[in-house]
Design a protein around this motif. Structure first.
Motif, PDB file in Angstrom:
ATOM      1  N   TRP C 102       0.838  -1.206   0.000  1.00 35.06           N
ATOM      2  CA  TRP C 102       0.000   0.000   0.000  1.00 35.06           C
ATOM      3  C   TRP C 102       0.873   1.256   0.000  1.00 35.06           C
ATOM      4  CZ3 TRP C 102      -1.353   3.510   4.259  1.00 35.06           C
ATOM      5  CH2 TRP C 102      -2.303   4.463   3.876  1.00 35.06           C
ATOM      6  N   GLY C 106      -0.124   1.908  -3.563  1.00 35.36           N
ATOM      7  CA  GLY C 106      -1.421   2.561  -3.378  1.00 35.36           C
ATOM      8  C   GLY C 106      -1.276   4.069  -3.251  1.00 35.36           C
ATOM      9  N   THR C 138      -7.538   2.607  -1.118  1.00 33.71           N
ATOM     10  CA  THR C 138      -6.467   1.726  -1.601  1.00 33.71           C
ATOM     11  C   THR C 138      -5.966   0.691  -0.578  1.00 33.71           C
ATOM     12  OG1 THR C 138      -5.049   3.649  -1.309  1.00 33.71           O
ATOM     13  CG2 THR C 138      -5.545   2.989  -3.568  1.00 33.71           C
ATOM     14  N   PRO C 139      -6.101   0.898   0.750  1.00 36.26           N
ATOM     15  CA  PRO C 139      -5.739  -0.229   1.634  1.00 36.26           C
ATOM     16  C   PRO C 139      -6.522  -1.490   1.301  1.00 36.26           C
ATOM     17  CG  PRO C 139      -5.944   1.751   2.925  1.00 36.26           C
ATOM     18  CD  PRO C 139      -6.377   2.106   1.535  1.00 36.26           C
ATOM     19  N   SER C 142      -4.828  -3.198  -1.577  1.00 37.05           N
ATOM     20  CA  SER C 142      -3.618  -3.954  -1.237  1.00 37.05           C
ATOM     21  C   SER C 142      -3.929  -5.190  -0.405  1.00 37.05           C
ATOM     22  CB  SER C 142      -2.643  -3.068  -0.462  1.00 37.05           C
ATOM     23  OG  SER C 142      -2.153  -2.054  -1.294  1.00 37.05           O
TER      24      SER C 142
END
Lengths: 256, 253, 221
Positions: C102, C106, C138-139, C142
Motif C-alpha cells: 500500500w 497505493g 487503496t488499503p 492492497s
C-alpha cells in the motif's frame, strides 16, 4: 522442568559424573551440580510418520530420533523423501499420521520457531547488500546483539570483504554462503539443512562443517540432507529407504 | 455409534448409498419438473401485465435460487475440507462448483431474455443481475484457480480458502451493488403476495430444480471419486512397474 | 512487533531499489487514462463526468499489475520458508507485506490521480475528495489483493488468474469510491459513503492477512 540425563544421550560432551534419580535440581550452583553448565539437552523424536505429497505417500511409517550434540545426515536415493522429511519435521507439511516431538526446547514455541530451515532457496534479496541481507534476518528473527552476530557470521563464511556489495553481484556459491550465514545470526537449537553444500566449493564446505561442528558442540541438533561426507566430528547417517516397489497410493486416496 | 455425518463421510458407504439414492432422486426430479411444466404451460394463466413471458420466471427463479444454494454448498464443503480435512468434502466442493456456475449462467441468461420484453433491452445494470454476474465471476475464479495447479490437494485447499473468502465478501458486494442501483422489482419470490395460481407452479419447479441439482451433484461426486480411484490405481501401477524394473535391473541393485 | 516493522522497512527498501515495478504501475495508470478519450471521443463534458470512474478503474488495474510481486519473489527465493520459522505469525507477515504494498503502490497511484484528472477535464474542486477516497480506499486494494497474490503463488498463468480472482473482490471499493465523489457534488455531502468506504478498507485489513496466511501455509507444503 527436569530433564533426563541418561547415559548414551549426552553425546559429544562431558557426561555428568553422578546423576541422582530425576536429575540435578536446576538452580543448584556449579560446585554442587556438575551438570549446571550443560545446556538443556534437546531431542527430536519422530514416530511412525506417514506423509503424503503430490498425491503420493512419500514417507510410510518412518521413525527417527536425534539428540542434541549430533548431526544426523539423511541419505537416500532421489525421491526417497529427504526434503519431505525435513519439511515435515519443521512443521511445514502436515503428517497423515504419526507424531513429532521436540524435547528440551522452549515449550511455548513451535518446532519451526526453534529451527533454522535452509532449503533449496537462499532467502537472499539481490537488491540488498550482503550486509543488509543478514542484518534483515537478524532483526527479523529478533536476535540480540545483531551487529556483532552479523559480523561473526560474515567472517565465518568468508563474506566480510563483500559485505557492501549488492547480493546481485554474488556468484551462486557466494549466495549459498550468504544463505547459510543466516544460521549464525540467530541462535536456534535445530538446524534443518536441505542439500546445504549445493554450489559450494571445498573450502566453503569446510566452513559449513566447522559451523555445524560448533553448533553440535554447543548442544545443538543438525539434520542435513546431503550426500557429501562433510568430515563432521559428531555425525551419524540415517539412510532413507528408496520408494518401495508395489502399491503405494496415498493414505487419503486409499480412504476413497 | 457413528453419527449420520460420519456414516455419510465414509466414501465406500457414500458410494453405496448414493448409488441407491441417485435413481430415485433423478426420477423424482424428472417427474416433478414434468408436472411443474404441465402446470406452467397448461394450467397457470398468463400474467395480466407480462403476458406469456412470465413463464420465463419458472426457470429463472429456481436457477437463481440454485445459484446461491450451490455456493452455500461449496462454502460448507470447503469449510469441511479445511477444518476436518476430509477428502469427501473436497469431492463435494469440486463437484458443486461447475453445476452452480451453470445454474448461475442459466439465471443470467433467462433473466436477460425476460428483460427484453420487460425493460426493452437484454441487459440492464440492475442490482440483482449485477450481483448474480459477480457471483458468476466468483465461480469462474474458483474453477480457474483449481485448474491452475498440478497438485490436486494444494489446489483443493486453496480453492476452499477462496470459497470462504467469497462467503465473507459476498454480503458486502451484495450490499454495495444494492446501494449502487435498485431498478429491479423488490423480491417476491415465494411470498404470498404472488397469486397462488403462479406461486404453486413456481414452488413445484423450485423443488424439481433442487432435486435435479442434487441428482447432478451426487452423480458428479461419484464420477470424481471414481476418477480419483482410477488415478490412485495408475499411480500404484507405475510404482509397481518401476519396482519390478528396478529389481530386474542388476545395475540398480 | 519489531520484526513486523523490519519487514515493512525491507519491502519498502526493495520496492524503492527495484523501482521498475512502481514505474510500470504508474506508467500503466497513465496510459490507460490516456487511451480513454481516444476511445470515447474528445468531448470534455462527457470526460469530466466519467473521469472519477475512469481514474478508479485505471487505478485498480494498475495496482493489480503490481500485486503479483507481493509474495512471488519471496516464494521463489526461499524467503517464505524463513518467514514460516519466525516468531512473527504468518498473518502478520502477510499484513506487513500488504502494508508495504500500500505504501509503495497505493499511495503513489492515489497521488498521481489528480494529475491525470487534468487530462480528463476533472473539476478541480473534486481533487481533494478524489484523493481522499483513493487514499482511504487503496488499503482495501492492497489487503484484498494480498489474498489473490497468496492464492496464486504457485499457479500457472498467475497474473491472469489473479485478475479474475481479485477484481470481483474490488467491487465494493469501486462502488463506494465513486459514490463518495458523486455525493460530494450533491447537497447531502460525503459522510455516509465515505464511512462505508473506510469500513470496507478496515474489513479488508482484518480479512486479507488471515486468508493470505492460510493460502501461504498451504503452499509451504
Amino acid at each position: 522442568m527436569h530433564r533426563k540425563t541418561e547415559a548414551g544421550v549426552n553425546i559429544g560432551r562431558r557426561p555428568c559424573a553422578v546423576v541422582p534419580p530425576g536429575g540435578w535440581p536446576r538452580r543448584l550452583p556449579p560446585p554442587f551440580n556438575p551438570c549446571f553448565h550443560e545446556p538443556a539437552i534437546v531431542k527430536l523424536v519422530a514416530e511412525n510418520l506417514v506423509v503424503d505429497r503430490g498425491g503420493r505417500t512419500i514417507l510410510d511409517g518412518l521413525s527417527l530420533a536425534a539428540i542434541g550434540g549430533e548431526a544426523l545426515l539423511l541419505t537416500g536415493p532421489n525421491g526417497a523423501g529427504k526434503t519431505t522429511l525435513l519439511r515435515t519435521l519443521a512443521g511445514f507439511l502436515p503428517q497423515v499420521s504419526g507424531t513429532i516431538r521436540f524435547e528440551g526446547g522452549d515449550a511455548d514455541k513451535t518446532i519451526a520457531e526453534q529451527a533454522h530451515v535452509v532449503g533449496h532457496g537462499n532467502g537472499v534479496k539481490a537488491n540488498l547488500t550482503v550486509h543488509e541481507n543478514l542484518l534483515f534476518w537478524a532483526a527479523f528473527l529478533e536476535t540480540e546483539a545483531a551487529a556483532e552476530r552479523v559480523r561473526t557470521a560474515l567472517t565465518h563464511f568468508g563474506l566480510d570483504a563483500l559485505d557492501h556489495y549488492p547480493a546481485a553481484y554474488l556468484s551462486a556459491g557466494q549466495k549459498r554462503r550468504l544463505g547459510l550465514a543466516r544460521l549464525l545470526v540467530a541462535h536456534r537449537p535445530l538446524w534443518f539443512l536441505d542439500e546445504p553444500t549445493m554450489s559450494l566449493d571445498t573450502a566453503s564446505t569446510t566452513r559449513l562443517a566447522v559451523a555445524i561442528d560448533a553448533h553440535t558442540a554447543g548442544g545443538g541438533l543438525v539434520l542435513a540432507a546431503t550426500h557429501l561426507p562433510l568430515g563432521l566430528a559428531r555425525a551419524r547417517t540415517f539412510d532413507l529407504p528408496s520408494a518401495l516397489p508395489g502399491f503405494r497410493t496415498t493414505a487419503a486416496e486409499a480412504r476413497l | 455409534m457413528q453419527t449420520l455425518t460420519q456414516k455419510l463421510a465414509n466414501p465406500t458407504r457414500f458410494m453405496q448409498l448414493s448409488g441407491t439414492m441417485l435413481p430415485w432422486i433423478a426420477g423424482a426430479a424428472a417427474v416433478i419438473i414434468a408436472y411443474g411444466l404441465y402446470l406452467v404451460f397448461a394450467v397457470s394463466p398468463p400474467d395480466y401485465q407480462q403476458g406469456e413471458t412470465v413463464k420465463i420466471m419458472y426457470i429463472h427463479v429456481p436457477s437463481a435460487w440454485l445459484a446461491m444454494m450451490a455456493y452455500g454448498l461449496v462454502a460448507v464443503s470447503s469449510f469441511g475440507l479445511l477444518v476436518f480435512r476430509h477428502p469427501l468434502a473436497d469431492v463435494s466442493a469440486k463437484a458443486a462448483v461447475p453445476i452452480g456456475a451453470a445454474f448461475t449462467f442459466l439465471a443470467l441468461f433467462t433473466g436477460s431474455l425476460w428483460g427484453k420484453p420487460m425493460w426493452g433491452t437484454y441487459w440492464v445494470w440492475d442490482a440483482r443481475l449485477t450481483s448474480v454476474l459477480i457471483l458468476f465471476f466468483l465461480y469462474l475464479g474458483l474453477m480457474a484457480l483449481r485448474s491452475s495447479m498440478d497438485d490436486e490437494s494444494t489446489a483443493a485447499k486453496l480453492t476452499a480458502v477462496l470459497a470462504l473468502v467469497g462467503v465473507a465478501i459476498l454480503p458486502i458486494i451484495k450490499f454495495s451493488v444494492d446501494w449502487w442501483n435498485t431498478l429491479h422489482q423488490p423480491s417476491t419470490g415465494f411470498t404470498s403476495t404472488v397469486d397462488p395460481s403462479l406461486r404453486v407452479p413456481l414452488l413445484i419447479m423450485a423443488l424439481g430444480f433442487t432435486l435435479l441439482f442434487f441428482a447432478m451433484h451426487l452423480k458428479a461426486m461419484r464420477n470424481e471419486i471414481l476418477r480419483r480411484r482410477v488415478k490412485a490405481m495408475r499411480v500404484a501401477d507405475i510404482a509397481h512397474r518401476d519396482g519390478m524394473s528396478a529389481l530386474s535391473n542388476p545395475v540398480a541393485g | 512487533m519489531n520484526a513486523f516493522w523490519t519487514l515493512v522497512g525491507r519491502d519498502i527498501r526493495l520496492a524503492v531499489r527495484e523501482g521498475g515495478a512502481l514505474g510500470t504501475a504508474l506508467g500503466f495508470f497513465l496510459i490507460v487514462v490516456a487511451m480513454m478519450p481516444l476511445g470515447l471521443g474528445p468531448d470534455l463534458n462527457l470526460l469530466s463526468r466519467i473521469a472519477p470512474g475512469i481514474l478508479w478503474i485505471a487505478l485498480l488495474l494498475a495496482a493489480l499489475l503490481s500485486l503479483g510481486r507481493i509474495f512471488e519473489t519471496d516464494y521463489e527465493d526461499g524467503t517464505l520458508d524463513v518467514f514460516a520459522t519466525a516468531s512473527l505469525p504468518l498473518e502478520l507477515v502477510a499484513a506487513a507485506k500488504a502494508l508495504a504494498h500500500w505504501l509503495t503502490t497505493g499511495i503513489p497511484l492515489a497521488l498521481l490521480a489528480p494529475v491525470l484528472g487534468v487530462l480528463l477535464n476533472l473539476d478541480v474542486k473534486t481533487y481533494p475528495v478524489l484523493m481522499a477516497t483513493m487514499l482511504v480506499g487503496t488499503p482495501a486494494v492492497s489487503f484484498l489483493g494480498a489474498i489473490g497474490a497468496a492464492l496464486t503463488v504457485k499457479a500457472r498463468r498467475g497474473g491472469l488468474l489473479l485478475a479474475l480472482i481479485v477484481l470481483p473482490l474490488y467491487v465494493p471499493t469501486l462502488i463506494f469510491g465513486i459514490s463518495v465523489i458523486s455525493a460530494s457534488a450533491g447537497p447531502s455531502g460525503v459522510g455516509s459513503s465515505f464511512l462505508i468506504l473506510m469500513a470496507i478498507s478496515l474489513i479488508s485489513i482484518a480479512l486479507g492477512p488471515l486468508a493470505a496466511a492460510a493460502a501461504l501455509r498451504i503452499q509451504l507444503q
